[in-house]
Design an enzyme around this catalytic site. Structure first.
Site, PDB file in Angstrom:
ATOM      1  N   GLU A 261       4.827 -47.961  38.471  1.00  0.00           N
ATOM      2  CA  GLU A 261       5.000 -46.995  37.393  1.00  0.00           C
ATOM      3  C   GLU A 261       5.386 -45.640  37.985  1.00  0.00           C
ATOM      4  O   GLU A 261       4.613 -45.037  38.732  1.00  0.00           O
ATOM      5  CB  GLU A 261       3.704 -46.843  36.591  1.00  0.00           C
ATOM      6  CG  GLU A 261       3.802 -45.790  35.498  1.00  0.00           C
ATOM      7  CD  GLU A 261       2.453 -45.252  35.052  1.00  0.00           C
ATOM      8  OE1 GLU A 261       2.339 -44.843  33.892  1.00  0.00           O
ATOM      9  OE2 GLU A 261       1.506 -45.231  35.875  1.00  0.00           O
ATOM     10  N   HIS A 324       1.309 -48.263  26.174  1.00  0.00           N
ATOM     11  CA  HIS A 324       0.001 -47.798  25.736  1.00  0.00           C
ATOM     12  C   HIS A 324      -0.184 -46.294  25.893  1.00  0.00           C
ATOM     13  O   HIS A 324      -1.262 -45.782  25.556  1.00  0.00           O
ATOM     14  CB  HIS A 324      -1.082 -48.520  26.544  1.00  0.00           C
ATOM     15  CG  HIS A 324      -1.015 -48.209  28.007  1.00  0.00           C
ATOM     16  ND1 HIS A 324       0.032 -48.614  28.810  1.00  0.00           N
ATOM     17  CD2 HIS A 324      -1.850 -47.510  28.818  1.00  0.00           C
ATOM     18  CE1 HIS A 324      -0.173 -48.181  30.039  1.00  0.00           C
ATOM     19  NE2 HIS A 324      -1.306 -47.507  30.077  1.00  0.00           N
ATOM     20  N   ASP A 325       0.817 -45.583  26.373  1.00  0.00           N
ATOM     21  CA  ASP A 325       0.685 -44.152  26.637  1.00  0.00           C
ATOM     22  C   ASP A 325       1.554 -43.265  25.750  1.00  0.00           C
ATOM     23  O   ASP A 325       1.459 -42.037  25.846  1.00  0.00           O
ATOM     24  CB  ASP A 325       1.042 -43.854  28.102  1.00  0.00           C
ATOM     25  CG  ASP A 325      -0.091 -44.163  29.066  1.00  0.00           C
ATOM     26  OD1 ASP A 325      -1.254 -44.175  28.626  1.00  0.00           O
ATOM     27  OD2 ASP A 325       0.189 -44.398  30.251  1.00  0.00           O
TER      28      ASP A 325
END
Length: 533
Positions: A261, A324-325
């Site tokens: 990431e 999810h962010d």
């Protein structure tokens, strides 16, 4: 060695919100195992599980207190083994989140490290003396607000935390720390996981001299983190040597992969992707944030993909529109859509036509929208601290909606985040039999991608067309597809240079050489067709 990941479609599961099996309102591993048939029915290749390790849950599992066990909220190691076995039976690879730039402050390593300056793990975290006036050693900020340093009176030193105070940064300059972290990765490889998603992979190393970051003139965000160029607190060149050690470990196993990431944008993102994936001894690919923004223009998508191909020609990218962010993309991009459903279908067609590896976030296949939450419903630390200017991440983390029963089939009791009516209306059962549903569109589009070598591994060449048209060729050998997208809530008409046929689940009409695209319409054409607006 099989490089299954190169053209894979990965489905991200947020375990807290996928399926509750024991009635405590929180999703768990047996619940995920129960629902794997749904995931397999989409036609994806792998699942990615957000953190499931033992944790105090200050940051919902991204604060790990035991890297080699499952948090009781989610189940047991036996539950994990059963999940892996079932996934493999269904032909699904299993990828797990590795959070090794920092641990929880409740991890035994940190509990020992903070006691004194001369214990066995005294140097396992990033410690620094205060300035003469008692202030932190430099100007580095935390991503979640405030300084990235917290005082520890027992040592009379500060420790570094790039995120929450409860997430102290591990000192990867220490070879023993590296060895311990590699050992935890081997633990999961031995249990059969097929890969790792490496959280905050560009944060592993810090500047050994703790130099101040320089200011950044372009800080439009509502937080202070972006007031700096983070040249010393992250993105350090020393990272490369550790990535090589990680790659050597995964290469000891067959057909395993790592995706890092990279929470950066623009030229910095491209540079890091190039550095981290160059050759065959670093990461297999990087997970880019470039398409997780509010920008929805042909220029943006074209510039992003071309930028990676030109600036990092050896890099392999993993693209996603939601995770999810961030706000769910159907909500982010709704001003550019005729309807949420039109945006969801077009997003699927576009993302699954892009080169590289594709990542879908749970609920995306339902056209799920962002949940609007009140302050008393929040759990996310940044939202609780900076509400209402920063809404936080809870709105994209609300439970998966399965049916029309109470709590949408996610749980038999009140879930940890609420299921509200706009989200419940998009349940799986309500879309199973509908050929015009978003769920059907995702299944059809994934199947089409799988059937077309140009979309899986073909080269990409963009066509020069004005907004709002995004068009490109994907080709391998004599197999070429022309991919066309109308990024607008208004219809558009294009003229083809040659005759061609529509293929796949296109949403367009072709009459002779005139291609009519409805609002948010898209088309796949056989052959390398040129287009005129």
């Amino acid at each position: 060695m099989t490089e299954w990941w190169r053209d894979a479609v990965i489905y991200q599961i947020y375990p807290r919100s996928f399926q509750d099996s024991n009635g405590d309102g929180i999703g768990d591993l047996p619940g995920i195992t129960r629902r794997l048939d749904h995931v397999a029915s989409l036609g994806v290749d792998a699942i990615w599980l957000s953190p499931i390790f033992t944790s105090p849950m200050k940051d919902m599992g991204y604060d790990v207190s035991d890297y080699c066990d499952i948090d009781p909220l989610f189940g047991t190691l036996a539950d994990f083994d059963a999940l892996v076995a079932r996934a493999h039976d269904l032909g699904l690879k299993v990828i797990i989140d590795q959070v090794i730039s920092h641990s929880s402050d409740k991890h035994p390593w940190f509990a020992e490290s903070r006691q004194s300056r001369d214990n066995d793990r005294a140097d396992w975290y990033v410690w620094a003396d205060p300035n003469p006036d008692g202030t932190p050693p430099n100007n580095w900020p935390s991503v979640f607000g405030g300084p990235a340093w917290e005082w520890e009176p027992r040592r009379r030193q500060y420790y570094l935390h790039n995120f929450l105070i409860e997430q102290p940064d591990l000192n990867l300059w220490n070879r023993d720390v590296q060895d311990a972290l590699l050992g935890t990765m081997r633990f999961w490889l031995d249990r059969g996981v097929d890969g790792f998603r490496l959280d905050t992979v560009n944060f592993y190393f810090h500047d050994a001299r703790l130099r101040n970051n320089p200011p950044s003139p372009d800080h439009a965000a509502p937080d202070t983190y972006n007031y700096q160029h983070h040249v010393y607190s992250k993105n350090r060149p020393e990272n490369i040597a550790f990535l090589k050690r990680m790659r050597k470990l995964t290469d000891d196993y067959d057909a395993r992969m790592m995706v890092g990431e990279v929470g950066e944008s623009g030229d910095t993102s491209i540079r890091i992707m190039a550095e981290y994936t160059a050759g065959d001894d670093r990461l297999h690919m990087c997970y880019s944030f470039e398409m997780l923004s509010h920008e929805f223009t042909a220029r943006h998508f074209r510039h992003t993909i071309k930028g990676v191909h030109q600036g990092a020609p050896d890099a392999h990218a993993c693209w996603s529109f939601s995770n999810h962010d961030v706000f769910r993309h159907v909500t982010r991009w709704l001003p550019h859509a005729e309807s949420p459903e039109a945006m969801a279908r077009q997003a699927a067609a576009m993302l699954l036509s892009f080169p590289g590896t594709i990542c879908l976030y749970q609920g995306e296949e339902l056209g799920q929208t962002e949940t609007d939450l009140s302050y008393d419903e929040l759990t996310d630390p940044p939202a609780l601290r900076f509400w209402p200017e920063i809404k936080g991440r809870d709105g994209c983390r609300t439970p998966m909606v399965w049916d029309d029963s109470p709590h949408a089939g996610f749980s038999t009791t009140k879930p940890w985040l609420p299921v509200k009516e706009p989200q419940a209306a998009r349940a799986v059962t309500g879309q199973q039999d509908g050929n015009d549903s978003v769920l059907s569109a995702y299944r059809a589009t994934i199947a089409f991608r799988k059937s077309q070598m140009p979309l899986r591994v073909g080269d990409t060449a963009f066509l020069d067309l004005p907004e709002p048209i995004l068009a490109f060729h994907r080709g391998t050998g004599d197999q070429v597809l022309t991919c066309v997208f109308n990024l607008s809530p208004n219809p558009a008409t294009l003229t083809l240079s040659d005759k061609a046929d529509l293929t796949g689940p296109s949403q367009a009409a072709l009459s002779g050489r005139v291609l009519s695209l409805p609002p948010n319409g898209f088309a796949w054409l056989d052959g390398p067709v040129s287009l005129l607006a």
